[in-house]
Design a protein around this motif. Structure first.
Motif, PDB file in Angstrom:
ATOM      1  N   HIS A  25      12.645  -3.848 -44.580  1.00 60.39           N
ATOM      2  CA  HIS A  25      13.378  -3.750 -45.921  1.00 60.39           C
ATOM      3  C   HIS A  25      14.710  -3.608 -45.684  1.00 60.39           C
ATOM      4  CE1 HIS A  25       9.493  -3.540 -47.789  1.00 60.39           C
ATOM      5  NE2 HIS A  25       9.099  -2.417 -47.072  1.00 60.39           N
ATOM      6  N   LEU A  26      15.214  -3.260 -44.665  1.00 61.28           N
ATOM      7  CA  LEU A  26      16.819  -2.735 -44.402  1.00 61.28           C
ATOM      8  C   LEU A  26      17.280  -3.729 -43.310  1.00 61.28           C
ATOM      9  CD1 LEU A  26      16.573   0.956 -44.482  1.00 61.28           C
ATOM     10  CD2 LEU A  26      16.490  -0.497 -46.268  1.00 61.28           C
ATOM     11  N   GLY A  27      16.841  -4.941 -43.147  1.00 57.77           N
ATOM     12  CA  GLY A  27      17.520  -6.132 -42.251  1.00 57.77           C
ATOM     13  C   GLY A  27      17.886  -5.855 -40.877  1.00 57.77           C
ATOM     14  N   THR A  41      18.787  -2.861 -34.409  1.00 63.34           N
ATOM     15  CA  THR A  41      20.342  -3.249 -34.710  1.00 63.34           C
ATOM     16  C   THR A  41      20.585  -4.164 -35.854  1.00 63.34           C
ATOM     17  OG1 THR A  41      22.324  -3.934 -33.496  1.00 63.34           O
ATOM     18  CG2 THR A  41      20.503  -5.417 -33.147  1.00 63.34           C
ATOM     19  N   ARG A  42      21.605  -4.403 -36.278  1.00 65.05           N
ATOM     20  CA  ARG A  42      21.919  -5.060 -37.397  1.00 65.05           C
ATOM     21  C   ARG A  42      23.189  -5.711 -37.043  1.00 65.05           C
ATOM     22  NH1 ARG A  42      20.848  -4.692 -43.118  1.00 65.05           N
ATOM     23  NH2 ARG A  42      23.023  -5.452 -43.394  1.00 65.05           N
ATOM     24  N   PRO A  43      23.628  -7.062 -37.510  1.00 71.09           N
ATOM     25  CA  PRO A  43      24.891  -7.517 -37.193  1.00 71.09           C
ATOM     26  C   PRO A  43      26.048  -7.134 -37.887  1.00 71.09           C
ATOM     27  CG  PRO A  43      23.681  -8.953 -38.819  1.00 71.09           C
ATOM     28  CD  PRO A  43      22.788  -7.812 -38.197  1.00 71.09           C
ATOM     29  N   ASP A  44      26.025  -6.241 -38.917  1.00 73.54           N
ATOM     30  CA  ASP A  44      27.153  -5.806 -39.555  1.00 73.54           C
ATOM     31  C   ASP A  44      27.643  -4.207 -38.998  1.00 73.54           C
ATOM     32  OD1 ASP A  44      25.070  -4.220 -40.470  1.00 73.54           O
ATOM     33  OD2 ASP A  44      25.159  -5.042 -42.748  1.00 73.54           O
ATOM     34  N   GLY A  70      15.905  17.191 -42.382  1.00 79.56           N
ATOM     35  CA  GLY A  70      16.979  17.546 -42.707  1.00 79.56           C
ATOM     36  C   GLY A  70      18.265  16.825 -42.473  1.00 79.56           C
ATOM     37  N   LEU A  71      17.799  15.483 -42.350  1.00 75.75           N
ATOM     38  CA  LEU A  71      18.888  14.477 -41.974  1.00 75.75           C
ATOM     39  C   LEU A  71      18.850  13.467 -43.202  1.00 75.75           C
ATOM     40  CD1 LEU A  71      20.207  12.793 -39.441  1.00 75.75           C
ATOM     41  CD2 LEU A  71      18.243  11.573 -39.466  1.00 75.75           C
ATOM     42  N   ILE A  72      20.024  12.883 -43.435  1.00 76.98           N
ATOM     43  CA  ILE A  72      19.898  11.631 -44.469  1.00 76.98           C
ATOM     44  C   ILE A  72      20.973  10.567 -43.843  1.00 76.98           C
ATOM     45  CG2 ILE A  72      20.772  11.038 -46.573  1.00 76.98           C
ATOM     46  CD1 ILE A  72      20.486  13.732 -47.777  1.00 76.98           C
ATOM     47  N   LEU A  73      20.120   9.504 -43.512  1.00 78.52           N
ATOM     48  CA  LEU A  73      20.755   8.294 -43.057  1.00 78.52           C
ATOM     49  C   LEU A  73      21.516   7.437 -43.934  1.00 78.52           C
ATOM     50  CD1 LEU A  73      21.235   6.624 -40.414  1.00 78.52           C
ATOM     51  CD2 LEU A  73      19.260   5.564 -40.942  1.00 78.52           C
ATOM     52  N   ALA A  74      22.833   7.410 -44.205  1.00 79.69           N
ATOM     53  CA  ALA A  74      23.361   6.960 -45.445  1.00 79.69           C
ATOM     54  C   ALA A  74      24.092   5.747 -45.033  1.00 79.69           C
ATOM     55  CB  ALA A  74      24.174   7.922 -45.787  1.00 79.69           C
ATOM     56  N   PHE A  75      24.154   4.643 -45.867  1.00 80.83           N
ATOM     57  CA  PHE A  75      24.699   3.393 -45.700  1.00 80.83           C
ATOM     58  C   PHE A  75      25.492   3.156 -46.949  1.00 80.83           C
ATOM     59  CE2 PHE A  75      20.619   2.544 -43.474  1.00 80.83           C
ATOM     60  CZ  PHE A  75      21.049   2.370 -42.236  1.00 80.83           C
ATOM     61  N   THR A  76      26.978   2.869 -46.763  1.00 79.78           N
ATOM     62  CA  THR A  76      27.903   2.522 -47.726  1.00 79.78           C
ATOM     63  C   THR A  76      27.807   1.152 -48.152  1.00 79.78           C
ATOM     64  OG1 THR A  76      29.107   4.327 -47.186  1.00 79.78           O
ATOM     65  CG2 THR A  76      30.129   2.901 -48.381  1.00 79.78           C
ATOM     66  N   LEU A  77      27.548   0.663 -49.190  1.00 76.93           N
ATOM     67  CA  LEU A  77      27.414  -0.869 -49.394  1.00 76.93           C
ATOM     68  C   LEU A  77      28.038  -1.090 -50.843  1.00 76.93           C
ATOM     69  CD1 LEU A  77      25.202  -0.964 -51.844  1.00 76.93           C
ATOM     70  CD2 LEU A  77      23.600  -0.727 -49.822  1.00 76.93           C
ATOM     71  N   THR A  78      28.108  -2.318 -51.216  1.00 70.31           N
ATOM     72  CA  THR A  78      28.540  -2.947 -52.608  1.00 70.31           C
ATOM     73  C   THR A  78      27.316  -3.213 -53.033  1.00 70.31           C
ATOM     74  OG1 THR A  78      29.501  -5.032 -51.493  1.00 70.31           O
ATOM     75  CG2 THR A  78      31.015  -3.290 -51.825  1.00 70.31           C
ATOM     76  N   GLY A  79      27.409  -3.520 -54.541  1.00 70.39           N
ATOM     77  CA  GLY A  79      26.384  -3.930 -55.173  1.00 70.39           C
ATOM     78  C   GLY A  79      24.934  -3.290 -55.042  1.00 70.39           C
ATOM     79  N   ILE A  80      25.289  -1.803 -55.440  1.00 68.12           N
ATOM     80  CA  ILE A  80      24.174  -0.988 -55.441  1.00 68.12           C
ATOM     81  C   ILE A  80      22.794  -1.311 -56.330  1.00 68.12           C
ATOM     82  CG2 ILE A  80      25.178   0.863 -56.959  1.00 68.12           C
ATOM     83  CD1 ILE A  80      24.287   2.792 -54.590  1.00 68.12           C
ATOM     84  N   GLU A  81      23.499  -1.713 -57.474  1.00 67.62           N
ATOM     85  CA  GLU A  81      22.059  -1.991 -58.568  1.00 67.62           C
ATOM     86  C   GLU A  81      21.321  -2.976 -57.885  1.00 67.62           C
ATOM     87  OE1 GLU A  81      25.469  -2.077 -59.565  1.00 67.62           O
ATOM     88  OE2 GLU A  81      25.496  -0.538 -60.991  1.00 67.62           O
ATOM     89  N   GLY A  82      21.947  -4.056 -57.188  1.00 71.45           N
ATOM     90  CA  GLY A  82      21.024  -5.191 -56.921  1.00 71.45           C
ATOM     91  C   GLY A  82      20.234  -4.771 -55.579  1.00 71.45           C
ATOM     92  N   GLU A  83      20.660  -3.970 -54.940  1.00 70.20           N
ATOM     93  CA  GLU A  83      20.087  -3.175 -53.628  1.00 70.20           C
ATOM     94  C   GLU A  83      19.044  -2.582 -54.048  1.00 70.20           C
ATOM     95  OE1 GLU A  83      18.857  -3.290 -49.849  1.00 70.20           O
ATOM     96  OE2 GLU A  83      20.294  -4.725 -50.790  1.00 70.20           O
ATOM     97  N   GLU A  84      19.174  -1.630 -54.897  1.00 65.62           N
ATOM     98  CA  GLU A  84      17.820  -0.719 -55.745  1.00 65.62           C
ATOM     99  C   GLU A  84      16.757  -1.811 -56.176  1.00 65.62           C
ATOM    100  OE1 GLU A  84      16.953   3.049 -58.308  1.00 65.62           O
ATOM    101  OE2 GLU A  84      18.331   1.363 -59.196  1.00 65.62           O
ATOM    102  N   LYS A  85      17.193  -2.726 -56.833  1.00 69.06           N
ATOM    103  CA  LYS A  85      16.062  -3.462 -57.490  1.00 69.06           C
ATOM    104  C   LYS A  85      15.384  -4.400 -56.411  1.00 69.06           C
ATOM    105  CE  LYS A  85      15.730  -7.508 -60.797  1.00 69.06           C
ATOM    106  NZ  LYS A  85      14.330  -7.674 -60.098  1.00 69.06           N
TER     107      LYS A  85
END
Length: 139
Positions: A25-27, A41-44, A70-85
């Motif tokens: 799901h997360l590449g 790992t990821r290439p980005d 108690g941990l949140i693994l957070a990723f900053t991205l663009t196009g958040i609506e498309g990723e949620e869909k």
């Protein structure tokens, strides 16, 4: 010192379940794996992830019975609506629907099979109020 990569290590009950979640799901892709261990790992610019089975001897004795919590693994991205869909369409349960905070953070969360919270963030210019006018900070 020159840092060449960032890795987060997560202790989980079922390494294979989290590994499938992150790869399907997360590449992420598997970099190395052994009994009770997987390195992803990821290439980005995303942090690499090491998954360790709870109880594995590589962990210090006082940490062997703990889980990632108690941990949140957070990723900053663009196009958040498309990723949620995309994730919703893939059958991933959205555990916090997309929302926007007053300070300009748009976010949603999913949870992996071991309870690891993964948050996706996109930053937008926060709205500010001056007198009777509400405007975007970017204007």
């Amino acid at each position: 010192m020159q840092i060449t990569a960032t890795t987060v290590s997560l202790t989980v009950d079922d390494v294979a379940a989290s590994q499938r979640f992150f790869t399907e799901h997360l590449g992420y892709s598997e970099q190395a794996a052994a009994e009770g261990f997987a390195s992803l790992t990821r290439p980005d610019a995303a942090a690499d992830i090491v998954l360790l089975a709870r109880g594995i001897e590589i962990l210090p004795p006082e940490q062997r019975d703990q889980r990632a919590s108690g941990l949140i693994l957070a990723f900053t991205l663009t196009g958040i609506e498309g990723e949620e869909k995309r994730l919703r369409d893939a059958g991933v349960q959205i555990t916090m629907p997309l929302r926007e905070e007053p300070w300009g953070e748009r976010l949603f969360q999913v949870t992996d099979p071991n309870g690891v919270i993964v948050q996706f963030v996109e930053w937008v210019a926060p709205a500010i109020q001056v007198g009777d006018w509400v405007t975007s900070a970017a204007e």
